[in-house]
Design a protein around this motif. Sequence first.
Motif, short mmCIF file in Angstrom:
data_model
loop_
_atom_site.label_atom_id
_atom_site.label_comp_id
_atom_site.label_asym_id
_atom_site.label_seq_id
_atom_site.Cartn_x
_atom_site.Cartn_y
_atom_site.Cartn_z
N PHE A 130 -3.23 6.08 -1.92
CA PHE A 130 -3.01 6.02 -3.37
C PHE A 130 -3.64 7.23 -4.05
CE2 PHE A 130 -2.48 1.16 -4.11
CZ PHE A 130 -1.41 1.15 -3.24
N TYR A 131 -4.85 7.56 -3.62
CA TYR A 131 -5.55 8.69 -4.23
C TYR A 131 -4.73 9.97 -4.06
CZ TYR A 131 -9.54 11.32 -5.96
OH TYR A 131 -10.37 12.11 -6.72
N ALA A 132 -4.21 10.17 -2.86
CA ALA A 132 -3.43 11.39 -2.59
C ALA A 132 -2.19 11.46 -3.48
CB ALA A 132 -3.02 11.44 -1.12
N GLN A 133 -1.54 10.31 -3.71
CA GLN A 133 -0.32 10.29 -4.51
C GLN A 133 -0.60 10.42 -6.00
OE1 GLN A 133 2.33 7.02 -3.43
NE2 GLN A 133 1.48 7.04 -1.38
N GLN A 134 -1.81 10.07 -6.40
CA GLN A 134 -2.17 10.11 -7.83
C GLN A 134 -3.32 11.08 -8.10
OE1 GLN A 134 -0.79 8.37 -10.37
NE2 GLN A 134 0.72 7.40 -9.10
N LYS A 135 -3.57 12.01 -7.17
CA LYS A 135 -4.75 12.88 -7.26
C LYS A 135 -4.91 13.58 -8.60
CE LYS A 135 -7.28 16.42 -4.67
NZ LYS A 135 -8.34 16.35 -5.58
N PRO A 136 -3.91 14.27 -9.13
CA PRO A 136 -4.13 14.94 -10.43
C PRO A 136 -4.54 13.96 -11.54
CG PRO A 136 -2.11 15.73 -9.40
CD PRO A 136 -2.58 14.55 -8.60
N ALA A 137 -3.88 12.82 -11.60
CA ALA A 137 -4.19 11.85 -12.65
C ALA A 137 -5.57 11.23 -12.44
CB ALA A 137 -3.12 10.76 -12.70
N LEU A 138 -5.89 10.88 -11.19
CA LEU A 138 -7.21 10.30 -10.92
C LEU A 138 -8.32 11.31 -11.15
CD1 LEU A 138 -6.39 8.09 -7.82
CD2 LEU A 138 -7.22 7.29 -10.04
N ASP A 139 -8.12 12.54 -10.69
CA ASP A 139 -9.14 13.57 -10.91
C ASP A 139 -9.36 13.81 -12.40
OD1 ASP A 139 -9.51 13.83 -8.20
OD2 ASP A 139 -8.40 15.72 -8.03
N ALA A 140 -8.29 13.82 -13.17
CA ALA A 140 -8.41 13.99 -14.63
C ALA A 140 -9.16 12.81 -15.25
CB ALA A 140 -7.03 14.14 -15.26
N PHE A 165 0.80 -1.22 0.00
CA PHE A 165 0.00 0.00 0.00
C PHE A 165 0.84 1.27 0.00
CE2 PHE A 165 -2.81 -3.12 2.12
CZ PHE A 165 -3.82 -3.15 1.18
N LYS A 166 2.11 1.19 -0.32
CA LYS A 166 2.96 2.38 -0.35
C LYS A 166 3.11 2.94 -1.76
CE LYS A 166 3.84 2.31 4.01
NZ LYS A 166 2.89 3.01 4.85
N GLN A 167 3.18 2.10 -2.74
CA GLN A 167 3.41 2.56 -4.11
C GLN A 167 2.14 2.35 -4.93
OE1 GLN A 167 6.03 4.18 -5.28
NE2 GLN A 167 4.92 4.41 -7.18
N PRO A 168 1.43 3.42 -5.25
CA PRO A 168 0.21 3.26 -6.04
C PRO A 168 0.55 2.90 -7.48
CG PRO A 168 0.70 5.56 -5.80
CD PRO A 168 1.72 4.81 -4.96
N PRO A 169 -0.37 2.19 -8.12
CA PRO A 169 -0.15 1.94 -9.54
C PRO A 169 -0.26 3.25 -10.31
CG PRO A 169 -2.31 1.17 -8.85
CD PRO A 169 -1.60 1.63 -7.61
N THR A 170 0.46 3.34 -11.38
CA THR A 170 0.39 4.53 -12.23
C THR A 170 -0.94 4.52 -12.97
OG1 THR A 170 2.77 4.44 -12.49
CG2 THR A 170 1.57 5.75 -14.09
N VAL A 171 -1.55 5.68 -13.07
CA VAL A 171 -2.82 5.78 -13.79
C VAL A 171 -2.51 5.84 -15.28
CG1 VAL A 171 -4.88 7.17 -14.16
CG2 VAL A 171 -3.90 6.99 -11.87
#
Length: 162
Positions: free
Chosen positions: A88-98, A47-53
């Motif tokens: 994960f959401y916090a680390q990938q927020k711009p990509a997930l929001d997009a 749970f430390k490294q989120p998958p890349t969006v």
Amino acid sequence: IPLLREYMMALKIRMGKARSTHDAYGRFHYENAVTDLDKFRARKDAFKQPPTVVVDEAAFAEYAQLVRDARAHGARIVAFFPPVYTEFYAQQKPALDAYFARVSALFQPGEQVINFNQPAYAEAARDPRTFIDGIHLAPEAADRFSSELAAAIAAPAGLAVR
């Protein structure tokens, strides 16, 4: 080599020396993979490294066409976004929001879009036990969110979020 591993696993399952992680329809059963899940969760980097969006453009185009076709045939359109582990959401927020914005744009006003990443679900999204790997829901959580989704669909005014 991977195919050989699959054949060996199939043989072990037939001999009763291993449990299948898939049902007769090829669906993955997480509860049958508990030892793998426990091993994953025990890792220090779990749970430390989120998958890349990454968006598969061909799949996205097919999905957009499916939505258009369903709409053209008079189907009721309902979309939903499953919860994503908070870290994960916090680390990938711009990509997930997009991504969420891009998918949401496929739907017209009045079509229900249910997003389980809203504040009402923050407690579940913060709990790593909700997920088997940070993205996919654990069986108990899948049951809960399936019930929430069914309730939202039955009462459209409830969780429609854009």
